[in-house]
Every structure is written in structure tokens, then in C-alpha cells.
Design a protein around this motif. Sequence first.
Motif, PDB file in Angstrom:
ATOM      1  N   THR A 275      -1.807  54.281  81.176  1.00 37.44           N
ATOM      2  CA  THR A 275      -1.865  53.143  80.263  1.00 37.44           C
ATOM      3  C   THR A 275      -1.140  51.939  80.845  1.00 37.44           C
ATOM      4  O   THR A 275      -1.703  50.843  80.939  1.00 37.44           O
TER       5      THR A 275
ATOM      6  N   ASN B 127       1.546  61.366  82.077  1.00 31.92           N
ATOM      7  CA  ASN B 127       0.277  60.918  82.668  1.00 31.92           C
ATOM      8  C   ASN B 127      -0.340  59.800  81.855  1.00 31.92           C
ATOM      9  O   ASN B 127      -0.761  58.777  82.390  1.00 31.92           O
ATOM     10  N   THR B 128      -0.422  60.030  80.525  1.00 34.07           N
ATOM     11  CA  THR B 128      -1.073  59.061  79.649  1.00 34.07           C
ATOM     12  C   THR B 128      -0.341  57.726  79.718  1.00 34.07           C
ATOM     13  O   THR B 128      -0.964  56.672  79.839  1.00 34.07           O
TER      14      THR B 128
ATOM     15  N   THR C  97       1.628  65.742  80.218  1.00 31.95           N
ATOM     16  CA  THR C  97       0.458  65.052  79.694  1.00 31.95           C
ATOM     17  C   THR C  97       0.806  63.665  79.183  1.00 31.95           C
ATOM     18  O   THR C  97       0.121  62.688  79.444  1.00 31.95           O
TER      19      THR C  97
ATOM     20  N   THR D  29      -4.025  65.629  85.877  1.00 33.66           N
ATOM     21  CA  THR D  29      -4.354  64.286  85.390  1.00 33.66           C
ATOM     22  C   THR D  29      -4.756  64.330  83.914  1.00 33.66           C
ATOM     23  O   THR D  29      -5.429  63.439  83.416  1.00 33.66           O
TER      24      THR D  29
ATOM     25  N   SER E  80      -4.810  63.830  80.125  1.00 33.39           N
ATOM     26  CA  SER E  80      -4.220  62.896  79.163  1.00 33.39           C
ATOM     27  C   SER E  80      -4.011  63.656  77.867  1.00 33.39           C
ATOM     28  O   SER E  80      -4.517  64.762  77.703  1.00 33.39           O
TER      29      SER E  80
END
Lengths: 450, 273
Positions: free
Chosen positions: A226, A221-222, A218, A395, A397
Motif C-alpha cells: 500500500t 506485506n499489505t 500478511t 506475498t 495480502s
Amino acid sequence: MKRVKYRSIDERNEAITAYLMILPAVLIIALVALWPVLNSFWISMFDLRLNHPSKNKVTLEYKIDLEKFADTQYYIKSIFRQLRASEELNSDPQKVDAIQAEINSIKEELIKQPGIEEKYTQVETLLDNMKPVNDDELRFAVISHDFAEKYLEKVANVRASLEALSLKKDDAASQGASLMEELRTSILEPNYIGLKNYAHFFNELKVKDGKLGRLGKTLLNTLFITVVSVGFELLLGLMIALIINRPYKGRGLTRAAVLVPWAIPTVVSARMWLSLYDGQTGIFAYWLTKLGIIPDAGLLLTTKSGALFSIIFADVWKTTPYLALLLLAGLQGISADLYEAANIDGATRIQQFFKITLPLLKPTIVVSLLFRTLDAFRIFDLIFVLTGGGPGNSTESISIYAYVTMFSQMDFGKGSTLSIMVFLCVTLISIFYIKLLGADVMGNRLEERG
Amino acid sequence: MKKNPSVGFYIFLAIFLIFILFPFYYVFLTSIRKPSEIYSSFKIYTLDPTIQSYIHAFTWRPFGRYLYNSFIIAGGTTLLSIIIASFASYATARLKFRGKSILLGVVLGVSMFPQIAIISPMYIFLRDMGLRNTHMGLIIPYITFSLPLAIWYLTTFFKDIPFSLEEAAKIDGASPFQAFFLVIAPLAAPGVFTTAILVFIGAWNEYLFAYTLNTDDYMRTVTVGITMFNSQYTVPWGEISAAAVIVTVPLVIMVLLFQKRIVSGLTSGAVKG
């Protein structure tokens, strides 16, 4: 002398007026923002689950489940009747008497605890009428730590004695021993668990059997979303700002057009892009297939890479114009004289960009980047509507993960732990940017404003 | 700086504007297409428009009610934040007191709080107070981001008003409160208005709190309502698009009317500050 004194009183009065004027705002901010964050941190140290009957409140006290306790009493009575009826087990009646006396003393002492007797009678009445105890206030009674310890010790003793008495599997004594488990679990320990939730999530950051834990994924992904979105937005935004930083016809139209994606709700833009990405009807997906960029229109939202691309593309579409607008304002603040002087000195446009534009634009860039990075890091709406964190949870976040933990699993303890982690990450990002900007510059900006 | 932009410049500008506006155009197109055409045509025009999807948007779901809820909640949030922030910002911008930078630092910090970080205690608090599925139950959490935002913007606007006016009022014997109401407030009106627009848009667009706190269909806001258009067998793209258009149009009008103000507000927040 007199004048100075007068002025200082005047200034003091001014300060008092000022404090009175900021007081409501300060109180409200403390109440609706600072207190909840501290409270989130507090909750994150508990095993708090809203859908769990005994763990749905933050508690530091020991409690007893009176319904379970009273219910068990009926079974205990029947067990002892069976014990006495059995010749083999009742070979030493004094022993059985002693065990029963001990178990009765548990109940007697419980009744003596402050406030228990009344509640217990009510619970018994309900059970006698075959009614469930729905009122949690009635069902879970607070007991002292000392009592809880004595209680548990006695229950363990009785259990050991009954086990010693038992001759074969599933006889009355053995059943009685297993009933003691019911009594033991009637005691609810405080759901304060210290930093255990944090330990749980630190474990999820590790690679196990070649697989990264869920929080690790997670977080990656974030960070990926970003860095890539903000990177593209900055580059494109800067390019656009540099190009449109000149007088031309239709400036108003450009400005209005640029503002529209910024002004509409993220959820609405996510819904719009969802319809454009759709494998059956989406024109964007259709064009990408026609251009041979993707082999199948359905891939955009059903594969991890397709979904990440879709998220980033929609984010870039929504925010680049806004960033361009901020950078344009920064560019317009740079005096034209500097460029004229540079021209006279024979500096090329590229030299001018790196020696004049970029250094003077740096504060604007850093501040816009700070805002954008913080926004992108806590990304929720766009992913939630576009992919729901899927396919799978590829996906997801960190905000989505926190949301799912809190509102799908109703685990507020773990969910709050994740949200505190988001908060800490956001704080670290801010510190990083403020360092980049220079603490003095940031301080000066606050002073200038003040 | 060239005085007359070249053809190349206008081509670039056109591409940029198409990139921004095409999705809006296509969603509008979908909203006036017949369902059969949505599933069969990728043309960028239609010869057979219909308003059926718009009628559905209001009849399948209480979309009018969603709009009303959003309006009350965003309006209430704006009103409350502006009133409280006006006092704080006036003091910060124009009076002398200690701890000003700390106050502004806290305000800036709070405006960047991730909403997810406060949602669990907020949810428990509002549930225990019986404020879930009410308008007030969303106004309270919205204050967390709108009040700092309002203080931040208003402080900038208040600072831009010349100090001499107030000095004159003071010499005439006005108290700071009188100076505020009689001299500054009328001059600050445009700045207050701009701040109100920005705060209103922020509250109107919020999703996470609205989605988790107001789960009763009758109390949903428009951002949540728009995600509720689903049917069991096919995706009702026409209705979804119509709903998106209905939500977008008021914002577009607002942006067209107040674009200069909005830009000045946004840039003064980030560039100057």
C-alpha cells in the motif's frame, strides 16, 4: 401567519416525498451492505466450518448427534452381554445391573425430550437397514442446556463406575468405559466461541522463536504494498499532472490513453503483466536481464522481492494515470490569476508550487489518496492472479489470507474474523484521512453535495 | 504557463504514452504470433501473423458464454442501481429533508466497504437461496458497491441542473414527482448515461464475488474465464493474450467514445466531492 403555516406544510410534504424517494435505496443498502457486515461480525464469533458436519451452521443451541448415539447403543448392549458372561467381572451382578440401569435411563430421558422420539425412531430404522443418515435436520436434534448437562454428568458417572469395575486392560468393562467417550461426543456444544478467533489472530501478530506469525507477515506485506504503490503513484501522478496541465495538441489522445489502464479489469492487467514477467517468454523480464538489473529472468515471480516488485509495478502502471487525471482536474480548478499575481510579486516557480499549488491542491490530494489507499489496502485480484500469494505465502495480502481461510480451508469463522479485521483497518484509515482533511472540510463536502 | 510546449515536453509525453500503451501492444502482438514464435522471439513486431489464438479462445473455452454472462450481470446491475439511485439522488440533490449528510456519509462509507468483509454471509445467503451459479446471484452482491456509487455520481449531476426550471414547474402546479419525470429527467440524461458507464465498468471488472459464487463453468463471467486458460504442459500465452485483447477492445471503444464524460464523472466524484 397563514402563509407561514402553509409554507411549513409544503416543506413537510417535500420532506415526506424525499423520504419516500430515498427509502428503496436505504432499504437495499441496509440489506445488502450493512446487514452482511454485521453478520460477518456475528459469524466471526463462531467456530463455523462449512466442511465440518456438526459445525457447518451458526448455532447457540446444544445438539445431539442421534446417529452416533443410536450407533453406540448397539455396542453398549454387546458390552453388557460380555460383562455378564464374564465370571470375574460379573462377581457382583447388582453392581452391573445398577450401571446398566443408569445408562438406560440416559436413553429413556433423551426419548422424553420434546421432538426426539420421532426422530430417534427414524434414525434407528435407517441404521437397521445399514443406511447412513444424510439429512442433518434429522441427525442433529436440538436439546436443552439442562438436559445436556445432566446427560454429560451421567455419562461421566457410568464411565467412572465401569473403570472401577475393570480388572485389566481391554476387558469388557474397560471397553465400555471408552464407549462412553462416544456418548460424550454425541453432544454438540454451541459453536459460539466469543472472541476466541480474534485471540487466535492476535497470537499470529506476535513474534515467536524469531518468526513473525502469519497474520503479522500478511499485514506487513499489505502495508508495504500500500505505502510503496500509493507513494509512487502520487509522486508520478502529480509530476505528470503538473507537466500536462497546459494546452497542447493531442490532449484527447492522452486522456483516452490514460483511461484505458483504469478501465480494463485488474484481472486482465494482471494476466497481461504475468505474460510480460514470465521467465521464459516475458519481454519485460528479458529486458531487465539484458539491462543487468536482475541476473535471471525467472527471478521476477519466484522470489519474494521479485514478486513484490512485480505486484507494485503492475499496480503503479494501472493506477498512476488515473491519479494523474484526478490531480489534473484539481490543478485546473486553481485560478490562473493567482499565478499571475505571484509572477508580478517575483515569486519563483518553486515558491509558487509550495505556496499556491500544493495548499490549494491539498483537498484533492487527500481525497484521491483516501480512495487509493483503501483500494490498495484491500488488494486481492492483482496478487491472486499474479502470484497467488506466493512463492510460499510470502506475498499474501490480508484479503488473500481471508479468502484462503474461507474458501480453501472452508473455515468461515476464522475467515470472517480476518475480513472484519480488514474492515476495521479500512475504517481506521478513513478516520485518519478525514482527520487529515479536517472533519469540517469533509462535512462541508457532504453538505455542499446535499 | 507556456503557450507552445517545447520538444522536451513532447518527448516526455511520448515516453509516458509508451509506458502506458506498450503492454497492450505487446499482448496484442503475442495474440497474433504463432506458438513457436512466442517462445523464441523477443522482437517487437511479427512478420507472420495468425488468428489461430483467437479461434482457440472461443473454442477451447465457452468464451462467448463468459462474455454473455458478464454482459447480462453488468447490465442488470447497472439498470437496477440506476433506477433506485435516480430517486434517492434526486431527493438528495433537490429536496429539503433532515439527515441528508448522514445519508451521504453512509453512502460514501458503504461504497468503500472491502468486499471481503461481506463475502461470508453473502455466500451463505446465496447458497441457501439456491442463487449460486445464477445471474441474479451476482447482481445482488454487485449492488453493494454499484448502488452507492450510482447515488454518489447522480447526486452531483442532479445538482448541476438549474433550480429555476423546477421552480417554474412547481409554480405551474407540478408535484415533485412530475417535476422529476417531466423536467429533470430529460436534462439529467447525460449524467445518468455517464453514471451508467461507470457503474457498468465497475460491475464488468469485478472478480472476487464472481470467482467464489459462480463456479459452474457455464455461469462464469469473463474476468474469471480469462484466468481459466491453462494447459497441462505449456502456458498457452497466445490464447491468454487473445482473451485479454477480446476483453479489452470493447472497453477501449467505450473509453474512446465517452472519454470526456468518463473523466467528468470520475473527477466530479473525487475533486468536487
